[in-house]
Design a protein around this motif. Structure first.
Motif, PDB file in Angstrom:
ATOM      1  N   VAL A   1       0.848  -1.198   0.000  1.00 50.67           N
ATOM      2  CA  VAL A   1       0.000   0.000   0.000  1.00 50.67           C
ATOM      3  C   VAL A   1       0.880   1.242   0.000  1.00 50.67           C
ATOM      4  O   VAL A   1       0.652   2.185  -0.755  1.00 50.67           O
ATOM      5  CB  VAL A   1      -0.952   0.005   1.217  1.00 50.67           C
ATOM      6  N   TYR A   2       1.921   1.225   0.818  1.00 54.05           N
ATOM      7  CA  TYR A   2       2.797   2.391   0.822  1.00 54.05           C
ATOM      8  C   TYR A   2       3.439   2.583  -0.555  1.00 54.05           C
ATOM      9  O   TYR A   2       3.420   3.676  -1.110  1.00 54.05           O
ATOM     10  CB  TYR A   2       3.897   2.261   1.890  1.00 54.05           C
TER      11      TYR A   2
ATOM     12  N   TYR B   1       1.041   5.501  -1.663  1.00 55.28           N
ATOM     13  CA  TYR B   1       1.557   6.696  -1.002  1.00 55.28           C
ATOM     14  C   TYR B   1       2.858   7.203  -1.607  1.00 55.28           C
ATOM     15  O   TYR B   1       3.038   8.397  -1.791  1.00 55.28           O
ATOM     16  CB  TYR B   1       1.774   6.421   0.489  1.00 55.28           C
ATOM     17  N   ALA B   2       3.782   6.282  -1.880  1.00 56.38           N
ATOM     18  CA  ALA B   2       5.138   6.717  -2.209  1.00 56.38           C
ATOM     19  C   ALA B   2       5.162   7.496  -3.512  1.00 56.38           C
ATOM     20  O   ALA B   2       4.451   7.174  -4.458  1.00 56.38           O
ATOM     21  CB  ALA B   2       6.053   5.506  -2.305  1.00 56.38           C
ATOM     22  N   ARG B   3       5.973   8.539  -3.526  1.00 59.74           N
ATOM     23  CA  ARG B   3       6.200   9.272  -4.771  1.00 59.74           C
ATOM     24  C   ARG B   3       7.534   8.799  -5.321  1.00 59.74           C
ATOM     25  O   ARG B   3       8.433   8.475  -4.555  1.00 59.74           O
ATOM     26  CB  ARG B   3       6.267  10.773  -4.496  1.00 59.74           C
ATOM     27  N   PRO B   4       7.654   8.793  -6.646  1.00 60.44           N
ATOM     28  CA  PRO B   4       8.921   8.355  -7.213  1.00 60.44           C
ATOM     29  C   PRO B   4      10.064   9.193  -6.653  1.00 60.44           C
ATOM     30  O   PRO B   4       9.933  10.404  -6.510  1.00 60.44           O
ATOM     31  CB  PRO B   4       8.741   8.581  -8.722  1.00 60.44           C
TER      32      PRO B   4
ATOM     33  N   VAL C   1      13.804   7.604  -1.931  1.00 61.42           N
ATOM     34  CA  VAL C   1      13.301   6.760  -0.850  1.00 61.42           C
ATOM     35  C   VAL C   1      12.625   5.519  -1.418  1.00 61.42           C
ATOM     36  O   VAL C   1      12.887   4.385  -0.996  1.00 61.42           O
ATOM     37  CB  VAL C   1      12.294   7.555   0.021  1.00 61.42           C
TER      38      VAL C   1
ATOM     39  N   ARG D   1      13.057   4.164  -4.279  1.00 61.72           N
ATOM     40  CA  ARG D   1      14.046   3.303  -4.916  1.00 61.72           C
ATOM     41  C   ARG D   1      14.799   2.478  -3.883  1.00 61.72           C
ATOM     42  O   ARG D   1      15.064   1.294  -4.078  1.00 61.72           O
ATOM     43  CB  ARG D   1      15.008   4.181  -5.715  1.00 61.72           C
TER      44      ARG D   1
ATOM     45  N   TYR E   1       4.819  15.789 -10.107  1.00 60.15           N
ATOM     46  CA  TYR E   1       5.577  16.776 -10.875  1.00 60.15           C
ATOM     47  C   TYR E   1       4.687  17.812 -11.584  1.00 60.15           C
ATOM     48  O   TYR E   1       5.074  18.356 -12.597  1.00 60.15           O
ATOM     49  CB  TYR E   1       6.480  16.115 -11.926  1.00 60.15           C
TER      50      TYR E   1
ATOM     51  N   ARG F   1      -0.008   7.920   6.859  1.00 60.21           N
ATOM     52  CA  ARG F   1       1.035   7.832   5.840  1.00 60.21           C
ATOM     53  C   ARG F   1       2.383   7.449   6.449  1.00 60.21           C
ATOM     54  O   ARG F   1       3.090   6.579   5.939  1.00 60.21           O
ATOM     55  CB  ARG F   1       1.141   9.196   5.153  1.00 60.21           C
TER      56      ARG F   1
ATOM     57  N   PHE G   1       2.415   3.787   7.425  1.00 57.06           N
ATOM     58  CA  PHE G   1       2.646   2.890   6.286  1.00 57.06           C
ATOM     59  C   PHE G   1       4.107   2.935   5.849  1.00 57.06           C
ATOM     60  O   PHE G   1       4.698   1.915   5.500  1.00 57.06           O
ATOM     61  CB  PHE G   1       1.723   3.258   5.116  1.00 57.06           C
TER      62      PHE G   1
END
Lengths: 318, 257, 303
Positions: free
Chosen positions: A120-121, A125-128, A131, A133, B65, C19, C22
């Motif tokens: 799920v994260y 949630y995670a943006r490229p 972190v 990577r 972006y 957030r 997670f």
């Protein structure tokens, strides 16, 4: 970019053999010869490729049918429901079945929540960025850690450092760490299959991100997540090296009563009987029987997952 | 814009530019949206009309972006102010998407969803609200017998009206519609258009459409976009009969786009 | 508006903490990986007070229970590399060809039969494959080639090959499958046969994905324990022939840990062996990761 240019080069060279020569005025028979030669090459190569696929199928069939042919005679009700007797040269494998069920279910109880939350994260949630990577690198490398190294880790960390001793708990945690990447991978695939339109619709209604994930995305991904869980259980059930130093023992007289007990397990039992037993040849039928029980369990779980997933895909596309 | 005099400006866009990564999708757009009117955004594909629509409830925030410059006001307050809560904003400015996108839940749960995420727990309140909203969306008669069937079993047109009902259930003030009828057949389209006409009594509606006739039929105000710029905006009748600019005329009469 | 702003604030705080929660859970994988490294080193490093790193890695004799003991894992490293290399010779063509067959040649009906078979092959527990190698392949090899023992390098490599085929196959298949259809159609439209298209267009276009698959397959073969433990023969010597018994790194760890005195020299030597094994597979995985990342960018650019 490199790939694109390779293929372009390849395309250019492709037009040479048939087309190029034909235009320069050679007789049509020659060209037909080239054509049929190209077709023959194709047929031969495709036959090789098909053979490769068939070899896999044959390998699976040989192994399974061999174990079935040799093992089915050993299997009867008392084999499945009684403990081994006479220094494991007779009797059944009940403690091993119970042990394997405990370990694999325990592993999934550890890995499923962590794995799904990680997915799920990663997916929601995670943006490229760096972190993301780094986390992916961690997961990929965790997936590549040899199973015996998991065993060493479990021994040093859970058994010794956290003083769990050789126990079901230590085994479950070790196997949980090993199945974690499997769970993350399939949960992520399940999340990826949830259409973005669901997320947009929910957010557009003023739902928060978490409400959207909890009420829309996760329910839609649930079947895929379950498939992954089944695969995780089957993976954990078949592993030997990680439990050798952390949970499994040659022989216990009784069934476990707490998570701090040591236990027997199907894969380890096979290994012990086949390599370290006092009478390896005499217990062959027990080895075959145990191996058959293990693959029925593992392949059965996998078949369920495969069929279930195929149905899901069909429903999604159809 | 004579017909708009005296009406309240519900939303105001001031000098808005929007960027996806390095590319500019909207350039310096200024446009007012009036309460209880239907505003149609038209223009060829990629002209920025959908981008503008998604700026109005900050759905564009979801795109990595991306960034915006300029101002968007809702009742005089900037929606891009850092203090503004996006979630509350989207409750006030609802959205209906191009393709019907009901959740894989029952018809009832689809409409109830917005209420539930807003913390409404009382069963009878939810039931009453679902019924009212479905009636409002002219869908009640068709689905009242099967409220607890999956919404995915409805026809495309019914699904889209369900999505509209779902958006209305949270009582937004503005409803954004992104080509709501483009995936539907003519009869379903007609029903949606009737619905829009009916809804404008209570809501401010902003609709993106590819279909000139549709814009002419449903909207009070029309804005024409080209290459990320607002070319011309005005009362729909005027735009369609006496456009000021040649470009607008060419597009409307079907010479390009 | 004030009240709604306040509720918005608390909601945002809640969303942010979810957030962060997670994120924390997602870090579990890195945490586990770090713990693995830390504890391998904690338990393994003490051996280097007794032998130097060079002696350990390049020492030709592994006699951990002799007096005085010798802790040279060079033969074990050679054995691991040898079984991996021989296994790759079998598994790479088999895996890649099966992948190409599945992605390009097989009819959709055959595909639906063969794909699950490959997946089931992947699911076979390693102990079962090891067992099969012991009781079926070993006697067969022994009789056919008139060997002293059928438990040897070749047998282990053969079994390992079948364990790494599914890994190679499924990743290669994904790579081949994701080659843009336009490239394939362009080639066919130029009059290339299907085979020529596969060989000259599709395989080159997916070569980095296939490389990733091969590296991961080799990594899997190298780290696989039960098979080499049961069928490699267990002799801690540098092999001179394909049919010599060998003792790869994982086999040594698994076989001896039970007998090694807790926190003794042997014990930490085995952990140090684990470090070496881990380092090898980590290297494989990092290379694979590097290659596949390069590949992903290309894929996005072409599409």
């Amino acid at each position: 970019m490199t790939d694109g240019s390779i293929s372009k080069k390849a395309l250019k060279s492709l037009s040479l053999p048939g087309g190029g020569r034909g235009r320069s005025g050679e007789n049509p028979g020659d060209r037909a010869g080239v054509q049929s030669r190209r077709k023959i090459i194709q047929r031969v190569m495709f036959a090789f490729f098909k053979a490769a696929a068939v070899i896999n199928a044959i390998a699976l069939m040989i192994i399974v049918s061999f174990l079935v042919a040799k093992g089915y005679r050993a299997i009867n009700w008392s084999f499945l429901t009684e403990p081994p007797i006479d220094s494991m040269t007779k009797g059944g494998i009940l403690p091993c079945i119970v042990g394997t069920l405990c370990l694999s279910l325990g592993a999934i109880i550890v890995a499923l929540p962590i794995g799904v939350a990680s997915a799920v994260y990663l997916h929601e949630y995670a943006r490229p960025g760096r972190v993301l990577r780094l986390i992916r690198l961690g997961i990929n490398n965790l997936a590549g850690v040899p199973s015996v190294v998991f065993g060493l880790f479990g021994l040093a960390f859970f058994v010794v450092y956290l003083q769990m001793g050789v126990s079901i708990l230590a085994g479950c945690l070790t196997l949980g760490a090993l199945t974690l990447p499997v769970i993350i991978g399939s949960a992520e695939e399940a999340l990826r299959a949830v259409p973005d339109t669901y997320r947009e619709a929910s957010l557009g209604l003023g739902a928060t991100k978490w409400q959207t994930i909890y009420r829309v995305v996760l329910p839609a991904a649930l079947p895929g997540v379950l498939t992954g869980a089944i695969l995780g259980i089957s993976r954990a059930a078949g592993e030997t090296a990680p439990i050798m130093f952390t949970a499994a023992v040659f022989f216990t007289p009784s069934l476990p009563t707490s998570i701090f007990d040591e236990i027997m397990a199907l894969p380890y039992h096979i290994y012990v009987l086949a390599t370290a037993g006092t009478e390896i040849e005499k217990t062959r039928h027990l080895q075959y029987g145990t191996a058959l029980v293990l693959i029925v369990l593992v392949l059965g779980l996998n078949l369920v997952a495969i069929i279930y997933r195929a149905r899901l895909r069909k429903r999604r596309t159809g | 814009m004579d017909a708009d005099k005296g009406r309240a400006k519900k939303m105001v866009v001031k000098n808005l530019s929007f960027f996806y990564g390095g590319s500019k999708a909207l350039t310096d757009v200024s446009l007012d949206f009036y309460a209880n009117q239907v505003t149609a955004l038209i223009g060829p594909s990629g002209c920025g009309k959908s981008t503008l629509l998604r700026c109005l409830n900050r759905m564009n925030d979801l795109i990595p972006y991306s960034r915006s410059e300029g101002q968007v006001l809702l009742d005089g307050e900037s929606i891009y102010d850092p203090k503004v809560d996006v979630v509350s904003l989207r409750r006030r400015v609802g959205m209906v998407f191009q393709k019907p996108n009901p959740f894989p839940k029952t018809i009832f749960e689809n409409v109830a969803y917005g209420l539930r995420v807003n913390g409404v727990k009382d069963r009878s309140t939810i039931e009453q609200k679902v019924e009212d909203t479905l009636k409002n969306a002219a869908l009640w008669e068709e689905v009242k017998e099967r409220l607890y069937d999956s919404a995915l079993g409805l026809s495309g047109g019914q699904q889209q009206r369900l999505c509209i009902a779902r958006a209305l259930a949270v009582e937004p003030e503005v409803v954004l519609m992104d080509e709501p009828a483009s995936a539907l057949d003519p009869i379903a389209t007609q029903k949606i258009e009737e619905l829009i006409h009916h809804l404008k009594k209570c809501y401010t509606i902003i609709i993106v459409t590819h279909n000139m006739q549709q814009a002419a039929r449903v909207s009070d105000v029309t804005a024409f976009f080209y290459l990320g710029k607002l070319i011309e905006a005005g009362v729909t009748d005027t735009i369609f009969t006496r456009p000021k600019l040649k470009q607008t005329e060419e597009y409307i009469t079907g010479r390009f786009g | 508006m004030k009240a709604s702003q306040r509720s918005g604030q608390s909601r945002r705080r809640k969303e942010k903490s979810i957030r962060i929660l997670f994120f924390a859970v997602a870090s579990a994988s890195i945490l586990t990986l770090s713990l693995i490294i830390i504890f391998l080193f904690m338990e393994g490093v003490p051996i280097f007070e007794k032998v130097s790193l060079k002696e350990f890695i390049l020492g030709k004799y592994w006699y951990p229970t002799y007096d005085p003991p010798e802790f040279g894992i060079f033969p074990l490293i050679v054995a691991s590399l040898a079984v991996t290399a021989v296994a790759s010779l079998i598994s790479i063509p088999l895996g890649v060809m099966t992948a190409a067959y599945l992605a390009e040649i097989a009819s959709s009906r055959l595909r639906e039969i063969v794909k699950p078979i490959v997946e089931l092959l992947a699911a076979l527990p390693s102990v079962v494959i090891g067992f099969f190698g012991m009781v079926v392949v070993a006697p067969f090899l022994q009789n056919t080639f008139n060997l002293a023992t059928g438990l040897n390098l070749f047998n282990a490599a053969l079994m390992l090959a079948f364990m790494s085929v599914p890994t190679i196959c499924s990743i290669s298949e994904d790579a081949i499958f994701s080659v843009p259809k336009e490239l394939k159609e362009a080639s066919l439209a130029l009059g290339a046969t299907h085979w020529e298209t596969i060989w000259r267009v599709i395989v080159p276009a997916s070569i980095s994905g296939i490389s990733t698959a091969v590296i991961l397959g080799m990594s899997r073969a190298m780290g696989e324990t039960m098979v080499v433990l049961m069928v490699a023969g267990g002799a801690g010597m540098i092999p001179t022939s394909l049919f010599d018994p060998v003792r790869p790194l994982p086999a040594s760890i698994a076989a001896e840990m039970a007998e090694a005195p807790f926190r003794g020299d042997h014990y930490s030597a085995l952990f140090a062996t684990g470090i070496v094994l881990f380092a090898f597979t980590l290297l494989f995985n990092l290379v694979a990761d590097h290659v596949s990342n390069k590949y992903r960018q290309v894929g996005a650019a072409t599409l």
